[in-house]
Design a protein around this motif. Structure first.
Motif, PDB file in Angstrom:
ATOM      1  N   TRP A   1       0.813  -1.208   0.000  1.00 27.91           N
ATOM      2  CA  TRP A   1       0.000   0.000   0.000  1.00 27.91           C
ATOM      3  C   TRP A   1       0.854   1.269   0.000  1.00 27.91           C
ATOM      4  O   TRP A   1       1.987   1.276   0.480  1.00 27.91           O
ATOM      5  N   ARG A   2       0.259   2.335  -0.496  1.00 22.54           N
ATOM      6  CA  ARG A   2       0.821   3.680  -0.322  1.00 22.54           C
ATOM      7  C   ARG A   2      -0.327   4.632  -0.018  1.00 22.54           C
ATOM      8  O   ARG A   2      -1.364   4.575  -0.659  1.00 22.54           O
ATOM      9  N   GLY A   3      -0.119   5.502   0.995  1.00 16.13           N
ATOM     10  CA  GLY A   3      -1.121   6.500   1.314  1.00 16.13           C
ATOM     11  C   GLY A   3      -1.875   6.253   2.604  1.00 16.13           C
ATOM     12  O   GLY A   3      -2.813   6.988   2.929  1.00 16.13           O
ATOM     13  N   THR A   4      -1.476   5.253   3.364  1.00 11.08           N
ATOM     14  CA  THR A   4      -2.204   4.930   4.603  1.00 11.08           C
ATOM     15  C   THR A   4      -1.896   5.885   5.752  1.00 11.08           C
ATOM     16  O   THR A   4      -2.605   5.880   6.760  1.00 11.08           O
ATOM     17  N   LEU A   5      -0.872   6.723   5.616  1.00 14.42           N
ATOM     18  CA  LEU A   5      -0.455   7.597   6.713  1.00 14.42           C
ATOM     19  C   LEU A   5      -1.489   8.663   7.056  1.00 14.42           C
ATOM     20  O   LEU A   5      -1.456   9.218   8.162  1.00 14.42           O
ATOM     21  N   HIS A   6      -2.397   8.940   6.154  1.00  9.45           N
ATOM     22  CA  HIS A   6      -3.320  10.056   6.363  1.00  9.45           C
ATOM     23  C   HIS A   6      -4.781   9.631   6.278  1.00  9.45           C
ATOM     24  O   HIS A   6      -5.649  10.449   5.966  1.00  9.45           O
ATOM     25  N   THR A   7      -5.042   8.393   6.588  1.00  6.75           N
ATOM     26  CA  THR A   7      -6.415   7.905   6.574  1.00  6.75           C
ATOM     27  C   THR A   7      -7.129   8.259   7.877  1.00  6.75           C
ATOM     28  O   THR A   7      -6.500   8.525   8.899  1.00  6.75           O
ATOM     29  N   ALA A   8      -8.458   8.239   7.845  1.00  6.01           N
ATOM     30  CA  ALA A   8      -9.255   8.654   9.005  1.00  6.01           C
ATOM     31  C   ALA A   8      -9.637   7.479   9.900  1.00  6.01           C
ATOM     32  O   ALA A   8      -9.911   7.667  11.089  1.00  6.01           O
ATOM     33  N   PHE A   9      -9.679   6.277   9.328  1.00  2.77           N
ATOM     34  CA  PHE A   9     -10.025   5.073  10.078  1.00  2.77           C
ATOM     35  C   PHE A   9      -9.467   3.877   9.316  1.00  2.77           C
ATOM     36  O   PHE A   9      -8.962   4.025   8.189  1.00  2.77           O
TER      37      PHE A   9
ATOM     38  N   ASN B   1     -10.455   1.281   7.517  1.00  4.98           N
ATOM     39  CA  ASN B   1     -10.858   0.909   6.159  1.00  4.98           C
ATOM     40  C   ASN B   1     -11.029   2.105   5.225  1.00  4.98           C
ATOM     41  O   ASN B   1     -11.646   1.983   4.163  1.00  4.98           O
ATOM     42  N   ASP B   2     -10.497   3.249   5.616  1.00 10.53           N
ATOM     43  CA  ASP B   2     -10.525   4.447   4.772  1.00 10.53           C
ATOM     44  C   ASP B   2      -9.588   4.239   3.584  1.00 10.53           C
ATOM     45  O   ASP B   2      -8.410   3.932   3.762  1.00 10.53           O
ATOM     46  N   THR B   3     -10.091   4.397   2.371  1.00 14.58           N
ATOM     47  CA  THR B   3      -9.274   4.201   1.173  1.00 14.58           C
ATOM     48  C   THR B   3      -8.994   5.494   0.423  1.00 14.58           C
ATOM     49  O   THR B   3      -8.404   5.463  -0.659  1.00 14.58           O
ATOM     50  N   VAL B   4      -9.384   6.633   0.993  1.00 11.72           N
ATOM     51  CA  VAL B   4      -9.133   7.913   0.327  1.00 11.72           C
ATOM     52  C   VAL B   4      -7.625   8.155   0.230  1.00 11.72           C
ATOM     53  O   VAL B   4      -6.904   8.148   1.237  1.00 11.72           O
ATOM     54  N   GLY B   5      -7.140   8.340  -0.985  1.00 12.42           N
ATOM     55  CA  GLY B   5      -5.725   8.593  -1.193  1.00 12.42           C
ATOM     56  C   GLY B   5      -4.843   7.364  -1.104  1.00 12.42           C
ATOM     57  O   GLY B   5      -3.613   7.471  -1.194  1.00 12.42           O
TER      58      GLY B   5
END
Length: 533
Positions: free
Chosen positions: A78-86, A88-92
């Motif tokens: 994965w890339r982009g998990t550092l700024h997720t809200a919860f 299972n958040d997949t935004v970004g």
């Protein structure tokens, strides 16, 4: 922390007229601290490591269970998990690629930078950025994903280093210069990684063990110097000098030094700044090092054995009482009365002076007096998402032997909650990121509200906050002995006994007590400041 992430704090945008560190420096690399303690340097013979995640990073965290996989299963990178809200958040978030899954993966604590697994393997992180021309965004792995897969597959630091090296070589490193501090039950290492070039699949890395009787520190600057090939306590990729020579980072004639070749610009030819110097001097009990020096040693023998409480104390440091104290010039004149009732004027530390002042306040003060505030990045910062100190205790069963003392928000103001290798469930307050979501049921805000209020008049509130932090720290540490005995007794009866309920309950009890305590502090502070201060 990553270079292009602007920290979510108003005062980062511009610092003081008199500042020694610029706003760009802050976004580039002044963003995390790791302290590592060898087992013979610690007060109780255990390995200790730590990490502060300083920046606008996700504060949600979960315990991921161990899993078994069928033959042919694939693992997404994965890339982009550092700024997720919860969780299972997949935004970004995107998948960089897939690789063969391991037949079995270990349970681990899933933080922004995954940090602890069920086998007492712990990993901290510190970004040093490195030369821009070496980063290849097409490389599969960012550092947090390397940490994740190492925790899933390894139980020893050396194996984690070798795995990470192999993954980088095969699939490519896509991140900025990073240091990760990898510790197990017996030893702790520092591994420093950079890319190998814009379109080069691979990477450059070095790793050095911290001697058992020594302490090391990593604060956004590469610290490893000479390549010690042939030593059992050193590892590196085979291209370290080649990449430096190709990119004109080394002349090919002088003795090769990793930190000099791959350093970041803001360090200005040093392998340290104030944090490293302060931590070492604190552990030595003397001002042995100063900012005029070019280099600090990789590690030191402390004057006294280092306890987990000492590491927690160092992570709270703001340089109070030293020449780097940002509050030292902020004074106020008040009227007092002597024993005879006669009034007189006295100069005191301003009640509103605090080491986490925003940029607007610092600029205002420096407009009035250009020498009022000089910015120095302390160990504790107001923009911390979370921080932890890990104890790795080989004399105890893994389930309770490995413990991360976690705090959210400013480490100088927040209490620490124990999360064990055998913990399987965290309080629901940790399900959402406090930097993304506001709510009374979000862990970060359960502590942050009182913390922020306390800085309104820090000189008059710090005694209250410091006492609360130390009281809760002592209570949580003192309760470990009974918990450990209960876990050992259960495992003595049945080696496969499920002790997770004992550990989950202890974690929850400390969380509940501290969150209620900080709610009470919030009320007291509103009462104090409601009519002014």
């Amino acid at each position: 922390m990553k270079k292009l992430i602007t920290l979510g704090v108003a005062w980062i945008a511009a610092l003081t007229v008199n500042a020694q560190i610029t706003a760009e420096d802050m976004t580039v690399g002044q963003s995390c601290t790791s302290i590592m303690v060898g087992k013979k340097a610690s007060a109780t013979g255990e390995v200790i490591t730590s990490h502060t995640c300083d920046g606008n990073y996700r504060s949600w965290m979960t315990m991921e269970p161990a899993r078994d996989y069928a033959k042919g299963a694939m693992h997404p990178v994965w890339r982009g998990t550092l700024h997720t809200a919860f969780r299972n958040d997949t935004v970004g978030v995107k998948v960089m690629g897939v690789l063969p899954e391991a037949a079995h993966t270990y349970a681990y604590l899933n933080t922004a930078y995954p940090c602890l697994n069920e086998k007492q393997l712990a990993i901290g992180e510190s970004t040093f950025v490195g030369p821009e021309q070496l980063r290849n965004p097409k490389g599969w792995f960012n550092i947090e994903e390397l940490q994740r897969i190492a925790l899933q597959r390894c139980d020893k630091a050396r194996d984690a280093i070798r795995l990470i090296g192999d993954l980088i070589k095969q699939y490519g490193y896509g991140d900025y210069g990073e240091c990760i501090t990898i510790a197990d039950r017996n030893e702790v290492w520092q591994m420093e990684i950079v890319g190998a070039g814009k379109n080069v699949i691979g990477g450059v890395w070095v790793a050095k063990r911290v001697a058992d009787d020594e302490v090391a520190v990593s604060c956004n600057i590469p610290r490893i110097g000479k390549l010690e090939r042939g030593s059992a306590d050193f590892m590196c990729s085979d291209n370290v000098e080649k990449v430096a020579l190709k990119n004109k980072l080394w002349d090919g004639k002088s003795e090769f030094c990793f930190w000099k070749a791959y350093n970041c610009e803001y360090a200005k030819g040093k392998n340290f700044l104030e944090r490293e110097m302060f931590i070492y001097n604190s552990l030595l009990g003397e001002e042995r090092f100063n900012m005029d020096m070019r280099e600090l040693p990789y590690s030191i023998v402390p004057k006294a054995k280092v306890s987990v409480e000492k590491v927690m104390e160092l992570l709270r440091a703001t340089y109070e009482g030293t020449q780097y104290d940002m509050c030292k010039n902020l004074k106020a004149v008040v009227t007092k009365k002597d024993k005879d009732g006669k009034a007189y004027k006295d100069t005191i530390q301003s009640p509103v002076a605090n080491p986490w002042m925003g940029g607007n306040m610092m600029r205002t003060l420096n407009y009035l007096d250009s020498t009022a505030v000089t910015f120095h990045r302390g160990v504790s910062v107001a923009w911390c998402s979370y921080s932890w100190v890990a104890q790795l205790r080989r004399a105890l069963p893994d389930a309770v032997g490995g413990v991360v003392w976690m705090s959210v928000d400013n480490p100088a103001e927040s209490p620490r909650i124990p999360i064990f290798c055998g913990t399987t469930k965290l309080p629901s307050a940790f399900d959402r990121c406090g930097n993304k979501v506001y709510g009374d049921d979000v862990a970060m805000w359960q502590y942050r509200k009182a913390n922020k209020l306390a800085t309104v008049a820090w000189q008059s509130t710090k005694g209250m906050i410091n006492k609360a932090v130390l009281d809760e720290q002592a209570r949580a540490l003192n309760g470990l002995s009974s918990l450990e005995q209960n876990v050992k007794a259960s495992l003595a009866k049945d080696a496969k006994a499920d002790v997770s309920s004992l550990l989950n309950e202890y974690t929850y009890d400390v969380y509940l007590r501290t969150s209620n305590h900080w709610k009470q502090l919030e009320g007291k502070l509103w009462q104090r400041f409601g009519m002014g201060f």
